[in-house]
Design an enzyme around this catalytic site. Structure first.
Site, PDB file in Angstrom:
ATOM      1  N   ASP A  38       0.840  -1.196   0.000  1.00 48.98           N
ATOM      2  CA  ASP A  38       0.000   0.000   0.000  1.00 48.98           C
ATOM      3  C   ASP A  38       0.876   1.247   0.000  1.00 48.98           C
ATOM      4  O   ASP A  38       1.896   1.290   0.688  1.00 48.98           O
ATOM      5  CB  ASP A  38      -0.919   0.022   1.220  1.00 48.98           C
ATOM      6  CG  ASP A  38      -1.940   1.147   1.107  1.00 48.98           C
ATOM      7  OD1 ASP A  38      -2.709   1.162   0.128  1.00 48.98           O
ATOM      8  OD2 ASP A  38      -1.966   2.040   1.975  1.00 48.98           O
TER       9      ASP A  38
HETATM   10  C1  LIG Z   1       2.939   8.710  -5.403  1.00 47.47           C
HETATM   11  C2  LIG Z   1       2.683   7.758  -6.533  1.00 47.47           C
HETATM   12  C3  LIG Z   1       1.732   6.764  -6.441  1.00 47.47           C
HETATM   13  N1  LIG Z   1       1.500   5.914  -7.482  1.00 47.47           N
HETATM   14  C4  LIG Z   1       0.477   4.854  -7.390  1.00 47.47           C
HETATM   15  C5  LIG Z   1       1.008   3.535  -6.845  1.00 47.47           C
HETATM   16  C6  LIG Z   1      -0.251   2.828  -6.411  1.00 47.47           C
HETATM   17  O1  LIG Z   1      -0.764   2.069  -7.517  1.00 47.47           O
HETATM   18  C7  LIG Z   1      -1.215   3.962  -6.113  1.00 47.47           C
HETATM   19  C8  LIG Z   1      -1.548   4.013  -4.644  1.00 47.47           C
HETATM   20  O2  LIG Z   1      -2.650   3.199  -4.403  1.00 47.47           O
HETATM   21  P1  LIG Z   1      -2.642   1.851  -3.578  1.00 47.47           P
HETATM   22  O3  LIG Z   1      -3.912   1.803  -2.812  1.00 47.47           O
HETATM   23  O4  LIG Z   1      -1.357   1.692  -2.826  1.00 47.47           O
HETATM   24  O5  LIG Z   1      -2.659   0.719  -4.707  1.00 47.47           O
HETATM   25  P2  LIG Z   1      -3.707   0.429  -5.857  1.00 47.47           P
HETATM   26  O6  LIG Z   1      -5.110   0.647  -5.407  1.00 47.47           O
HETATM   27  O7  LIG Z   1      -3.255   1.175  -7.113  1.00 47.47           O
HETATM   28  O8  LIG Z   1      -3.437  -1.106  -6.149  1.00 47.47           O
HETATM   29  P3  LIG Z   1      -3.712  -2.402  -5.190  1.00 47.47           P
HETATM   30  O9  LIG Z   1      -4.291  -1.927  -3.902  1.00 47.47           O
HETATM   31  O10 LIG Z   1      -4.653  -3.269  -5.963  1.00 47.47           O
HETATM   32  O11 LIG Z   1      -2.339  -3.015  -5.032  1.00 47.47           O
HETATM   33  O12 LIG Z   1      -0.567   5.186  -6.499  1.00 47.47           O
HETATM   34  C9  LIG Z   1       2.226   6.018  -8.664  1.00 47.47           C
HETATM   35  O13 LIG Z   1       2.010   5.251  -9.615  1.00 47.47           O
HETATM   36  N2  LIG Z   1       3.195   6.974  -8.768  1.00 47.47           N
HETATM   37  C10 LIG Z   1       3.466   7.863  -7.760  1.00 47.47           C
HETATM   38  O14 LIG Z   1       4.366   8.719  -7.920  1.00 47.47           O
END
Ligand SMILES: Cc1cn([C@H]2C[C@H](O)[C@@H](COP(=O)(O)OP(=O)(O)OP(=O)(O)O)O2)c(=O)[nH]c1=O
Length: 198
Positions: free
Chosen positions: A70
């Site tokens: 997460d």
């Molecule tokens: C800060 C930041 C976040 N993110 C993304 C990563 C995560 O996918 C998302 C944060 O949400 P999460 O809730 O961590 O993950 P998710 O819902 O995308 O996937 P899952 O729970 O099914 O594993 O933000 C980026 O791609 N680049 C960035 O610079």
């Protein structure tokens, strides 16, 4: 066999960079911070819940190992998850503008008899954004589905002068720490022979 409990294509691509074989598990865990819960406690709990929900699905498979993760953006003890709509994305970017915030990514690896986890913190220095920068970035659609409404690996790269911590952690899966956790389960990272690059 390793399973990634995630719907995120970014996590899938990041884990593939470790050159390990894995399957995918689609899990849906509510992301709600409990009153009084610290940001660190919150990300660690959600990562554990994602891994745990995945493990329930494959617990009958001998040797099953499940990874959940997460990512949250933290500013002034406030946790920014994924924006619900464009207005929320704009509000988050306004708050991040000209400030240094922290990105927390927790990783939890579980099997029937073992549980290991790590949380990685990265400080991200954000430029001051103009109204035009924010409008343009929100209109690109990139903020949606991303914690803090930005992607360091995408258009927001130009807003970020410096980070202290883990680049892959900001993207959603800190690879150095993840490789270390997997080693404890007998899963060894190696350089992928094809693909897995940028
Ligand atoms: C800060 C930041 C976040 N993110 C993304 C990563 C995560 O996918 C998302 C944060 O949400 P999460 O809730 O961590 O993950 P998710 O819902 O995308 O996937 P899952 O729970 O099914 O594993 O933000 C980026 O791609 N680049 C960035 O610079």
């Amino acid at each position: 066999m390793l399973h990634l409990a995630s719907k995120s294509p970014r996590r899938r691509a990041l884990l593939a960079r470790l050159g390990v074989d894995f399957g995918l598990l689609d899990v849906d865990v509510p992301e709600l911070r409990a009153p009084g819960e610290s940001p660190e406690g919150y990300v660690a709990r959600v990562a554990r819940e994602k891994a745990g929900a995945g493990l329930l699905r494959v617990v009958a498979v001998p040797g099953a190992v499940v990874l959940g993760s997460d990512t949250e953006v933290v500013l002034d003890d406030e946790v920014f998850g994924k924006p619900a709509d464009a207005a929320q994305a704009e509000a988050m970017l306004r708050r991040l503008s000209g400030r240094t915030h922290r990105v927390l990514t927790a990783v939890s690896v579980v099997s029937a008899g073992r549980e290991e986890s790590a949380t990685v913190a990265t400080d991200v220095v954000f430029a001051t954004l103009s109204d035009d920068d924010i409008a343009d970035y929100v209109a690109s659609g990139e903020p949606m589905g991303r914690a803090g409404a930005y992607a360091i690996q995408g258009g927001a790269e130009r807003f970020i002068g410096r980070i202290a911590g883990s680049y892959s952690g900001v993207m959603g899966l800190p690879l150095h720490e993840t490789a270390g956790l997997l080693r404890g389960f007998g899963i060894h990272a190696r350089t992928p022979r094809s693909g897995g690059g940028a």
